[in-house]
Design a protein around this motif. Sequence first.
Motif, PDB file in Angstrom:
ATOM      1  N   TRP A 148       0.853  -1.196   0.000  1.00  0.00           N
ATOM      2  CA  TRP A 148       0.000   0.000   0.000  1.00  0.00           C
ATOM      3  C   TRP A 148       0.884   1.239   0.000  1.00  0.00           C
ATOM      4  N   TRP A 149       0.522   2.211  -0.854  1.00  0.00           N
ATOM      5  CA  TRP A 149       1.267   3.472  -0.863  1.00  0.00           C
ATOM      6  C   TRP A 149       0.325   4.619  -1.160  1.00  0.00           C
ATOM      7  N   ASN A 150       0.168   5.506  -0.170  1.00  0.00           N
ATOM      8  CA  ASN A 150      -0.510   6.772  -0.424  1.00  0.00           C
ATOM      9  C   ASN A 150       0.481   7.653  -1.187  1.00  0.00           C
ATOM     10  N   THR A 151       0.202   7.908  -2.449  1.00  0.00           N
ATOM     11  CA  THR A 151       1.161   8.598  -3.317  1.00  0.00           C
ATOM     12  C   THR A 151       1.097  10.121  -3.215  1.00  0.00           C
ATOM     13  N   LYS A 196       2.134   3.123 -15.588  1.00  0.00           N
ATOM     14  CA  LYS A 196       0.790   2.530 -15.621  1.00  0.00           C
ATOM     15  C   LYS A 196       0.761   1.303 -16.526  1.00  0.00           C
ATOM     16  N   LEU A 221      -2.421   1.792  -4.848  1.00  0.00           N
ATOM     17  CA  LEU A 221      -2.058   3.205  -4.818  1.00  0.00           C
ATOM     18  C   LEU A 221      -3.216   3.995  -4.224  1.00  0.00           C
ATOM     19  N   PRO A 258       5.452   3.827   2.072  1.00  0.00           N
ATOM     20  CA  PRO A 258       4.613   2.671   1.775  1.00  0.00           C
ATOM     21  C   PRO A 258       4.737   1.603   2.848  1.00  0.00           C
ATOM     22  N   HIS A 266      -4.688   8.918  -5.454  1.00  0.00           N
ATOM     23  CA  HIS A 266      -4.245   8.775  -6.834  1.00  0.00           C
ATOM     24  C   HIS A 266      -5.152   9.588  -7.756  1.00  0.00           C
ATOM     25  N   THR A 273      -0.878  11.124 -11.576  1.00  0.00           N
ATOM     26  CA  THR A 273       0.032  10.729 -10.495  1.00  0.00           C
ATOM     27  C   THR A 273       1.233   9.951 -11.006  1.00  0.00           C
ATOM     28  N   ILE A 274       0.995   9.009 -11.904  1.00  0.00           N
ATOM     29  CA  ILE A 274       2.096   8.180 -12.410  1.00  0.00           C
ATOM     30  C   ILE A 274       2.200   8.332 -13.927  1.00  0.00           C
ATOM     31  N   ILE A 302       8.101   2.637  -7.854  1.00  0.00           N
ATOM     32  CA  ILE A 302       6.998   1.748  -8.223  1.00  0.00           C
ATOM     33  C   ILE A 302       7.491   0.702  -9.215  1.00  0.00           C
ATOM     34  N   SER A 341       6.796  10.166  -2.036  1.00  0.00           N
ATOM     35  CA  SER A 341       5.515  10.661  -1.543  1.00  0.00           C
ATOM     36  C   SER A 341       5.720  11.326  -0.186  1.00  0.00           C
TER      37      SER A 341
END
Length: 289
Positions: free
Chosen positions: A26-29, A81, A68, A282, A71, A75-76, A53, A278
């Motif tokens: 889990w990662w709050n980006t 992606k 993520l 994570p 998001h 974001t990415i 990532i 971030s």
Amino acid sequence: ELALESPISQEKVAALQAPSPLNIFWWNTGWGLVSRKLIKAKIESENVLFQNIEDVIQGENPPSLFILGEHCPGTIAKSTKNLLNKIYPYSFELKKSNPHGSTLNGIWVFSVWPLKKISQKILETKYESGTDRTYLLLKVSHPDGDFFLSPVHFYNPWREIIKNTNFWDLPGVLGSQDNVNYAQIELHMKYLKEDVDFSKDRLIVIGDFNSLKNYWWITMTGYALFQQNLFDRGVTEITYPTLSSKKVDGDFPEIMIDHVFSTALIEGSTLVLPLKGSDHYPILFNATF
């Protein structure tokens, strides 16, 4: 090579590389803002969020599920992606965890196993509608048996509380049930109990709870409510803010707000990983049935 905030222990390197029947990342980006600010400030020459990532999911044994939080479409990178979609054949995207908010604040779940949505409801409370969040419950078809997954991102009341409350009054304010975070968590727990049998079903709840654990001697009521009903799977290190975030966003008290809980039928341990990219670190949950 991983871009690190601080040296990473051999235990954490091994956890990232070792095969596991079920491990969830889990990662709050934070919408990728910190990575962009690091480049603008010339602290980094490339986007370390994308780099980390891609390095994690291309490792010897990538996480079974990669999630993520916070998001949005920008974001990415498109290449990141595409790589996620190549490695993970199944995914679910909640475009807005804040259904009435003005910004996209989504949660994106990538999985090596099939998953389907069981329930999605608005966590609507008496507080301002812009603070609302979403209850989401997925079912994952694991080879050793299905399990439920509820990724979360509850509203943050503590920043203003810490800034505007006298230190000696903090226990009473943060320990109160009269805040939007507790109201959302209480409703989320109600929905979980309607959908899941805690005594018979496998359930994992993971994400940004925005509910403080052990800040000085204070634990917020939202976290405590989960602790009363499920098993805390052991986040014991700071998850917010990161060292990079402090460089570009200013200092803030170090707190634990990203957590993992499960029912008794799923055990395991959680590690906080010192990755750049971030304002949150994570977490990796290694689980066993």
